[in-house]
Design an enzyme around this catalytic site. Structure first.
Site, PDB file in Angstrom:
ATOM      1  N   GLN A  41     -16.585  51.333  32.246  1.00  0.00           N
ATOM      2  CA  GLN A  41     -15.197  51.708  31.963  1.00  0.00           C
ATOM      3  C   GLN A  41     -14.705  52.721  32.988  1.00  0.00           C
ATOM      4  O   GLN A  41     -15.490  53.276  33.756  1.00  0.00           O
ATOM      5  CB  GLN A  41     -15.116  52.312  30.559  1.00  0.00           C
ATOM      6  CG  GLN A  41     -16.056  53.495  30.375  1.00  0.00           C
ATOM      7  CD  GLN A  41     -16.516  53.688  28.939  1.00  0.00           C
ATOM      8  OE1 GLN A  41     -15.907  53.168  28.008  1.00  0.00           O
ATOM      9  NE2 GLN A  41     -17.588  54.432  28.742  1.00  0.00           N
ATOM     10  N   HIS A  72     -14.525  65.856  15.476  1.00  0.00           N
ATOM     11  CA  HIS A  72     -15.980  65.862  15.263  1.00  0.00           C
ATOM     12  C   HIS A  72     -16.385  66.413  13.892  1.00  0.00           C
ATOM     13  O   HIS A  72     -17.326  65.901  13.283  1.00  0.00           O
ATOM     14  CB  HIS A  72     -16.668  66.660  16.383  1.00  0.00           C
ATOM     15  CG  HIS A  72     -16.577  65.989  17.710  1.00  0.00           C
ATOM     16  ND1 HIS A  72     -15.987  66.566  18.816  1.00  0.00           N
ATOM     17  CD2 HIS A  72     -16.972  64.753  18.120  1.00  0.00           C
ATOM     18  CE1 HIS A  72     -16.039  65.735  19.839  1.00  0.00           C
ATOM     19  NE2 HIS A  72     -16.624  64.624  19.445  1.00  0.00           N
ATOM     20  N   ASP A 148     -27.820  50.976  25.351  1.00  0.00           N
ATOM     21  CA  ASP A 148     -26.939  50.222  24.467  1.00  0.00           C
ATOM     22  C   ASP A 148     -27.247  50.538  22.991  1.00  0.00           C
ATOM     23  O   ASP A 148     -28.311  50.161  22.479  1.00  0.00           O
ATOM     24  CB  ASP A 148     -27.143  48.732  24.766  1.00  0.00           C
ATOM     25  CG  ASP A 148     -26.241  47.852  23.934  1.00  0.00           C
ATOM     26  OD1 ASP A 148     -25.540  48.357  23.026  1.00  0.00           O
ATOM     27  OD2 ASP A 148     -26.234  46.629  24.184  1.00  0.00           O
ATOM     28  N   GLY A 149     -26.309  51.183  22.337  1.00  0.00           N
ATOM     29  CA  GLY A 149     -26.510  51.570  20.941  1.00  0.00           C
ATOM     30  C   GLY A 149     -26.605  50.372  20.013  1.00  0.00           C
ATOM     31  O   GLY A 149     -27.239  50.449  18.956  1.00  0.00           O
ATOM     32  N   ASP A 167     -19.951  57.090  16.891  1.00  0.00           N
ATOM     33  CA  ASP A 167     -18.867  57.830  17.547  1.00  0.00           C
ATOM     34  C   ASP A 167     -18.474  57.068  18.807  1.00  0.00           C
ATOM     35  O   ASP A 167     -18.732  57.490  19.928  1.00  0.00           O
ATOM     36  CB  ASP A 167     -19.339  59.251  17.877  1.00  0.00           C
ATOM     37  CG  ASP A 167     -18.261  60.053  18.591  1.00  0.00           C
ATOM     38  OD1 ASP A 167     -17.101  59.603  18.622  1.00  0.00           O
ATOM     39  OD2 ASP A 167     -18.598  61.127  19.117  1.00  0.00           O
ATOM     40  N   PRO A 174     -16.671  48.338  25.944  1.00  0.00           N
ATOM     41  CA  PRO A 174     -18.045  48.526  25.483  1.00  0.00           C
ATOM     42  C   PRO A 174     -18.170  48.819  23.988  1.00  0.00           C
ATOM     43  O   PRO A 174     -19.235  48.627  23.408  1.00  0.00           O
ATOM     44  CB  PRO A 174     -18.561  49.706  26.320  1.00  0.00           C
ATOM     45  CG  PRO A 174     -17.398  50.298  27.007  1.00  0.00           C
ATOM     46  CD  PRO A 174     -16.296  49.288  27.017  1.00  0.00           C
TER      47      PRO A 174
HETATM   48  N1  SPD Z   1      -8.680  56.322  20.167  1.00  0.00           N
HETATM   49  C1  SPD Z   1      -9.739  57.213  20.312  1.00  0.00           C
HETATM   50  C2  SPD Z   1     -10.964  56.922  19.538  1.00  0.00           C
HETATM   51  C3  SPD Z   1     -12.037  57.805  20.039  1.00  0.00           C
HETATM   52  C4  SPD Z   1     -13.197  57.958  19.194  1.00  0.00           C
HETATM   53  N2  SPD Z   1     -14.296  58.638  19.820  1.00  0.00           N
HETATM   54  C5  SPD Z   1     -14.001  59.816  20.527  1.00  0.00           C
HETATM   55  C6  SPD Z   1     -15.205  60.425  21.137  1.00  0.00           C
HETATM   56  C7  SPD Z   1     -15.333  61.851  20.811  1.00  0.00           C
HETATM   57  N3  SPD Z   1     -16.680  62.257  20.696  1.00  0.00           N
END
Ligand code: SPD
Length: 293
Positions: A41, A72, A148-149, A167, A174
């Site tokens: 990406q 978070h 790769d998770g 997360d 990806p």
């Molecule tokens: N549209 C944004 C979605 C993002 C989700 N993950 C963000 C990563 C932060 N740790």
């Protein structure tokens, strides 16, 4: 599940960085500091006037120094305060370190596997956004794998984690495979009894269909799943959700007092009171939609 709408583009208008989504711009005044195409990406680090340095992936807002707690804390603490045990935690994605940092504030966590697909996200987060990961990168309980998770979830043994947290970014590129049944079935298989699963589940406004599909699918796979609603001001619409699932009942809804007490003081957004309201804050149109199969 239909693919998530991808951002129309990131508008590099002088002095602004915008995620453009379905005819709306979500932007910050600032400038691009670094930008590079990784094997997965486009990774962008920006400096903004209001929220400090931030990270975009493929033109979508991910995090920023002075706003990351909005995202978070709600992702982590309902899971970590609700699971029966929290010795072993798996985080899939989360290469900026913010989710791992919040997990590791719980002293009962002994081992945390962080599996992030994009090494450049980890490298640039450590270098340019060090406050987001905080001490997580040097914590001996953290075990970082750049990989790769989804493959990790398929290969890890049954019942090997107390908490599994996803997360990821939006379901395009990806992260697309982090929203489907096959992946959720693997996450469920990985949980020990009394375990909790958590994932970011997009915006009930800007990504309404993805949000609904995700909650429905998790309910089918786990038997119990509930979305929690909050705000991440720089994300599309600012209105966001996280969804929690467990096999043995909605144990993620009730924060254990002793665990909550250990972390609440250091939180800016999350508290047991906030969590109770956020689980209750399901908008009426979503409640109606979810009531029908
Ligand atoms: N549209 C944004 C979605 C993002 C989700 N993950 C963000 C990563 C932060 N740790």
């Amino acid at each position: 599940m239909p693919p998530a709408p991808t951002p129309d583009s990131t508008l590099a208008q002088e002095g602004w960085i915008d995620e453009i989504h379905q005819g709306v711009r979500y932007g910050l005044a600032g400038r691009v500091l670094h930008e590079q195409q990784s094997p997965f990406q486009r990774v962008t680090i920006i400096e903004s006037e209001r929220y400090g340095k931030g990270l975009l992936l493929d033109g979508c807002w991910m995090t920023a120094e002075h706003q990351e707690r909005h995202y978070h804390e709600p992702l982590v603490h309902p899971a970590l305060c609700g699971a029966e045990r929290i010795e072993r935690v798996l985080v899939i994605g989360g290469g900026d370190g913010g989710t791992a940092r919040e997990c590791l504030r719980h002293p009962e966590v002994r081992h945390l596997d962080l599996v992030e697909i994009d090494g450049l996200v980890v490298e640039w987060s450590q270098r340019h956004l060090p406050s987001i990961g905080g001490g997580c990168w040097s914590d001996p309980r953290l075990h970082l794998t750049v990989g790769d998770g989804i493959a990790w979830a398929h290969q890890a043994p049954d019942a090997s984690y107390d908490v599994v947290i996803v997360d990821g970014s939006d379901p395009a590129g990806p992260a697309e495979g982090l929203f489907n049944r096959a992946f959720f079935v693997q996450c469920q298989r990985l949980l020990r009894s009394g375990g909790v699963f958590a994932t970011q589940s997009e915006s009930p406004e800007a990504f309404r269909q993805v949000h609904l599909d995700t909650v429905r699918l998790l309910r089918e796979v786990f038997g119990h799943a509930d979305p929690l609603y909050g705000w991440v001001p720089m994300y599309p619409s600012g209105w966001w959700s996280w969804t929690f699932a467990a096999l043995d009942g909605p144990r993620y809804r009730q924060a254990r007092a002793e665990r909550a007490a250990a972390v609440a003081e250091g939180c800016q957004i999350w508290s047991p009171r906030w969590q109770e309201g956020a689980f209750g804050a399901m908008p009426a149109f979503i409640a109606r939609e979810l009531a029908t199969p």
